[in-house]
Each structure stands twice: as C-alpha cells, then as structure tokens.
Design an enzyme around this catalytic site. Structure first.
Site, PDB file in Angstrom:
ATOM      1  N   ASP A   4     -12.356   5.421   3.695  1.00 40.31           N
ATOM      2  CA  ASP A   4     -10.893   5.476   3.846  1.00 40.31           C
ATOM      3  C   ASP A   4     -10.436   6.885   4.188  1.00 40.31           C
ATOM      4  OD1 ASP A   4      -8.136   5.450   3.630  1.00 40.31           O
ATOM      5  OD2 ASP A   4      -8.081   4.428   1.705  1.00 40.31           O
TER       6      ASP A   4
ATOM      7  N   ASP B  97       0.883  -1.159   0.000  1.00 39.10           N
ATOM      8  CA  ASP B  97       0.000   0.000   0.000  1.00 39.10           C
ATOM      9  C   ASP B  97       0.925   1.214   0.000  1.00 39.10           C
ATOM     10  OD1 ASP B  97      -1.600   2.164   0.638  1.00 39.10           O
ATOM     11  OD2 ASP B  97      -2.202   1.418   2.618  1.00 39.10           O
TER      12      ASP B  97
ATOM     13  N   LYS C  90       3.123  10.943  -3.800  1.00 37.54           N
ATOM     14  CA  LYS C  90       1.987  10.364  -4.527  1.00 37.54           C
ATOM     15  C   LYS C  90       1.156  11.439  -5.232  1.00 37.54           C
ATOM     16  CE  LYS C  90      -1.561   6.900  -3.455  1.00 37.54           C
ATOM     17  NZ  LYS C  90      -2.105   6.107  -2.332  1.00 37.54           N
TER      18      LYS C  90
END
Ligand code: ADP
Ligand code: MG
Length: 619
Positions: free
Chosen positions: A209, A13, A74
């Site tokens: 999430d 992840d 990211k």
C-alpha cells in the site's frame, strides 16, 4: 415495534491524503463519485473569512490560504501533543497545532474572522460527514428515514487510542460505526470478494500500500474466510508527496540553471509548482514524458518544463528501493519466504507508477500483481463488503466470511522496576479475553496502581501508556499475598477494556479502564455534534447566499447578452434602453463587489432588475 428505518451499508477509507467511500447496493459494491466527479476526495478541510470548505474545494484554495487549510489530520488522530511524530510533523505543517489540556493536540484556525480551535476528531468527522453525504446523494435517501451503517478503516499499526479516536470521529459525523477494520484486511477482503475461490482455499497475501504520505506493507493469511494479519511494517513518511517533492526540487534547480531565477524564496511559486508536480507525476504513469506549465509562476514569467518518465524514476529510485527493502523486512517479520506468497495486491494511488509495479514484480520473480480493483479504491471496497456483512446484507459467501484481526502491539501492565509484564502478546487474534494474576510487591500495601501499556520494549518507560487506575481498600497483608485477577478484553474493533478484581480482600471490586483519556467523553461528543450541526447550518446558509447571488449574476449576464441583440434594442424606447443598461451594469458591479451578500439583498436586487428588464420580455 419494528423500526421502519431503511439500513444502508457503507465503507469509508479515511486516508491521510485522500478518502474514498463505497455503498452496498443490489449485491455489489459501488464506489461513489463526489460532486466533482472524482472517486477519491482529498482529506482536506479549509476555513475562510466566510465559509468552510471540504475536499476538492479545500485543496484547490490551499495555495492562497495555507494557515487555515488543514490536511494530514490522520497523523494527529489519537496521539498526544508531546508525541515525537506530532512534534516533527508540526514543523512541516503550515497550520498551527497547539497543546490542549491533557496533552491533546488542537488545531487553531481563523474562521469568519474569529479564532477557532478543533480537536483532530472534529476535523476527521468533517471529512467523514462529507463522505457520508457523497453516499447519501447517490442513494438519494431521505436522511430522516435511514440508518447509515459504516465500516471505517485504519492502518494495521494504529493503536487503541487511534482506533477510538477514529470511532469517535465517526460518531460525531452521525454514522453508526459498526466496526473499525485494518486497511490491509479491507483490501484483501475486496479481492476475496471478487475472486471467491481464494476465500475458500488457504492463501498468503502480501498487500503493498503506497499512498500519498505513507507506505504500508502487510502479509495476511486467509483461510476458510478467516483473514489474519501475520505481519505489518512500513514507513509513515514515504509516499506520493515525496515523489512530488523530488520533482519539485528538480524543477527549482532547472529554473535556477536555465533561467537564472531562484524561485525557492517565494512560497506562492513553490506551492503552485508543487501542485503542478503532482499532476505531472500522475501523467507520467501513463505517458513517457510530460510538460509542466504554470502560468505566471515567478516574476510573472511562464516556465515550460519537460520531464520524462525515465528521469522521474531516476529522481525517485532510492525511495522505490526503500519500499522494496521494507517488503523484504515484512516477509522476514512474518517468517515467510517470498515463494510462499500466493497473491500480491496493489493498494494506494502511488502503485499506479509503472516502475514501482515493475520492481515489485521483479522482487517476486515475475509474479503477476493483483490490480483488478483500482488501487485507491480497494480499501473502501473491502470496507463496504464488511459493512454489508455486518448489516446482514449480501450473499451466503459474504455472511460466512470471518474477519480476524490481530493486536499490532503487545499489551501489558507495569510491574516492579518499571518492567512491562505482557498480558496480551502482539499478533494475538482478536476479539480476545486474557486473564492474568498480579500481586503486591510491598508488605501491607492497601493501594495498588495498575498502569496499562502498549509496546514491544522491556521497560514500560519506552512503551505507550494507554491508561491507569487504582485499586484501594486492600486488606493489609505481607507482600505477594493479595491476589488480583486482571482481565484484558479486546473487542472486534480492537478496542481494549482492562479490569482488575481484588481477590484477597474478599470484596468483589472491579474497575474497568475505559481509557477516558484517549476516548472522548459522551458529553464532549454531544457538544461537538452540536457544534457540527451549527457549522452545517452555516454551510447551508452560505450555499443559499451563493445561490441567490449567482442566480442574480446569471440573469444579469443573460440580459446583457439580450441587449446585444439589435432587434431588441431597436424595439425599446431610448430612455428604457439606457435604464436597462445602467441597471445591468450596476448589478454586475454589485455582484463583483459582494462575494457573499445576504440572500434578501440578492433577491430584492433581482426583483428590481427583473421589473426594469420586463420590457425586453414583452418584445
Ligand atoms: P492515502 O495515502 O490517503 O491512502 P491514496 O492511496 O489515494 O491516498 O494515494 C494518493 C496518492 O496517489 C497521491 O500522492 C497521488 O498523487 C497518487 N496518485 C494518484 N494517481 C496516481 C498516478 N496515476 N500515478 C502516480 N501517483 C498517483
Ligand atoms: Mg490509503
């Protein structure tokens, strides 16, 4: 000849703020701890005057080295420099992001006294390599004889170029990337694996999430082992860091009011307090109040600050409410009532906050939330199950499980008037192949440009250009006579290939869009891998220097302690005793002045010290 290499399946992840790795072993998932004993590792890379730091070590020195400590990588993956979000994120980052050729972003740092530039893929690769190493340490594998099959996760809304960039980063890190899967799908797989019944019966699952910097909510339909993302929404700037910020602002105000000091003009104080706020926030998930105590925070004064859970909740209530609003929106997008949701799964470290859990439970009229797997590990857990499946490991149940993802955005071709002609509608199950016929809009056209876009807007100018190519040598004909078969092919990784074939000219010419712009060329990947090896070698050199220096330091302290022992000092001739003491003192001052000396120097000093201290051993 069969390969004798042993295959290991791992799931990673790769998070915006934290990353997590799992390995498949003896029929189950093992989430692996890093060298600091933590199950999640900060997605952070730092460069200093003498070394490269990754994870915890990088995050810990961020306060002292803000311009060379890179996080949030990211957010740059697969994006153009001119991208609106890159431009607004850039303003908030303490590190420097510049524009490279082809509108790509590059990160500029000072490393070993020199300026170095990195593309986002290279920095993500450093994190991935660290995660790989964490797994290898656990597996105690001889790197030469193993293949590491990895599944890496990305947010469901990641577009084609963001997925490609993630895959490239995996390649650079030396992983055999089997597949890129969506984070919500991975988390659902984790629960599916734990409770196999829900893989068999049809269920609707809502994934909530809430991570460090982002909030994603998705609705999945799971039927006979097939996982389908029905809808996904969220906020790319809502998460744990915002809660830290609220606490920070609260404390700055409190210090102003109570102590008549304004610390906001001191970046170091602010950064120290921010780190303390993250810890305080985490404590408040388990205790009703906590204390923030930062030694020498400002003007060399300590401040002891108290905060209760209730106050923390109040400070963040609007943010929590925004999350709940987005849950409702996601249900609307999926055209579902909340009563049709069978399972609500918590993902992301910030879902440990009790108030968030309670509000979500209330929203679903008291439905119990799924929290059997640690929220910050569920994604890596599911990725590992998938890696095992793709490597042919695991039981029949796993092997039968099918993962079906959908396209998060529509894909199409620009036609006359800048209109988006959709070929693959949003939410199409992948892998897929879609064929569409196109033609010319002018008489005697011999050249046709194909521009591939992604997005939901009617005009291509409002969508995202993925790539373009040209078909030439077309036999002149009146408009609308030539016919082109355009084929959109999306593989299981969500990676797109577009080709067009000119039918009317008779010549079978086929062009495939490999999206060179978004994906790195093999040559560039090779070069980056070489660079990465060089950096790795430098890291190793650095580690050996440290070790030699530290061994010397430990030995010097050990001797210093020995010299505190009367029975030893009294047994030594006076001159020897003075000689030893001087040498120890000299060595300790040398190690203090030399943080990273050459290995040979440390060893030669060690030899000197040992021979001078030899009389101690013979007592
Ligand atoms: P990512 O966004 O990178 O996927 P995670 O899902 O691991 O990251 O979430 C990281 C966030 O979770 C951080 O902001 C961290 O402070 C927060 N967090 C971790 N543990 C707790 C806790 N006990 N209470 C509240 N927040 C927590
Ligand atoms: Mg996450």
């Amino acid at each position: 000849m069969a390969s004798s290499k042993k295959v290991h399946a791992i799931g990673i992840d790769l998070g915006t703020t934290y990353s997590c790795v799992g390995v498949w072993q003896n029929g189950h998932v093992e989430i692996i701890v890093n060298d600091q004993g933590k199950r999640i590792t900060p997605s952070c890379v730092a460069f200093t005057s003498d070394q490269r730091l990754i994870g915890e070590a990088a995050k810990n020195q961020a306060n002292r080295n803000p311009t060379n400590t890179i996080f949030d990588i990211k957010r740059l993956m697969g994006r153009r420099f001119s991208d609106q979000t890159v431009q607004s994120d850039r303003k908030l980052w303490p590190f420097n992001v510049i524009q490279d050729t082809g509108d790509k972003p590059k990160i500029v740092v000072q490393y070993k006294g020199e300026e170095k530039q990195f593309i986002p893929e290279e920095l993500s690769a450093i994190i991935l390599e660290k995660m790989k190493k964490i797994a290898e340490n656990f597996l105690e594998c001889n790197v030469q004889n193993v293949v590491i099959n990895a599944v890496i996760t990305v947010p469901a809304y990641f577009n084609d170029s963001q997925r490609r960039a993630t895959m490239d980063a995996g390649k650079i890190a030396g992983l055999n990337v089997m597949r890129i899967i969506d984070e919500p799908t991975a988390a659902a797989v984790a629960y599916g694996f734990e409770k196999l019944t829900y893989v068999r019966e049809e269920k609707n699952v809502l994934l909530f999430d809430l991570g460090g910097g982002t909030f994603d909510v998705s609705v999945l339909n799971i039927n006979k082992g097939v996982f389908k993302v029905k809808a996904t929404t969220g906020d790319t700037h809502l998460g744990g860091e915002d809660f830290d910020n609220r606490l920070l602002i609260h404390f700055v105000e409190q210090i102003k009011r109570k102590h008549k000091k304004d610390i906001s003009d001191n970046p170091t104080s602010i950064r120290k307090l921010r780190s303390a706020c993250e810890r305080a926030k985490e404590n408040l998930s388990y205790y009703t109040s906590t204390t923030v105590d930062v030694p020498g925070l400002y003007d060399s004064t300590d401040f002891i600050l108290n905060i209760t859970q209730a106050r923390f909740e109040d400070l963040n209530m609007d943010l929590f409410e925004r999350c709940m609003g987005l849950v409702t929106k996601c249900l609307e997008d999926a055209r579902m009532e909340k009563t049709s949701i069978d399972i609500v799964v918590l993902v992301g470290g910030s879902t440990r906050i009790p108030k968030v859990q309670q509000m979500l439970e209330d929203l679903f009229d008291g439905k119990e939330l799924c929290k059997g797997i640690n929220p910050d590990e569920a994604v890596a857990y599911g990725a590992t199950v998938q890696a095992a499946k793709l490597s042919g490991q695991g039981n029949q149940e796993i092997l039968d499980m099918v993962l079906s993802d959908v396209t998060p955005l529509s894909l199409g071709i620009k036609v006359v008037g800048g209109v988006m002609s959709v070929v693959v509608p949003r939410n199409t199950v992948i892998p897929t192949i879609e064929l569409e016929e196109f033609t010319t809009d002018k008489d005697n056209q011999t050249v046709v440009d194909f521009e591939v876009f992604e997005g939901e807007r009617a005009q291509t100018k409002d969508n995202y250009l993925l790539g373009k190519f040209t078909l030439s040598g077309i036999t002149p004909a009146p408009r609308q006579v030539p016919k082109f078969d355009v084929c959109f092919e999306i593989d299981a990784n969500g990676i797109l290939n577009v080709s067009a074939q000119d039918r009317s000219s008779g010549q079978k010419k086929k062009i495939t869009v490999t999206n060179e712009e978004a994906s790195l060329s093999n040559d560039l990947i090779k070069k980056i891998i070489q660079d990465a090896e060089m950096y790795r070698a430098q890291d190793e050199e650095c580690r050996r220097k440290y070790e030699a220096r530290n061994t010397l330091e430990r030995y010097a302290y050990c001797m210093k302690n020995a010299m505190k022992n009367k029975s030893i000092t009294e047994a030594l001739p006076f001159a020897t005793k003075i000689g030893i003491e001087d040498e120890i003192k000299e060595t300790l001052s040398w190690v203090e002045d030399n943080a990273l000396p050459e290995v040979a120097e440390s060893i030669s000093r060690m030899d000197d010290l040992k021979s001078i201290c030899a009389p101690i051993d013979s007592i």
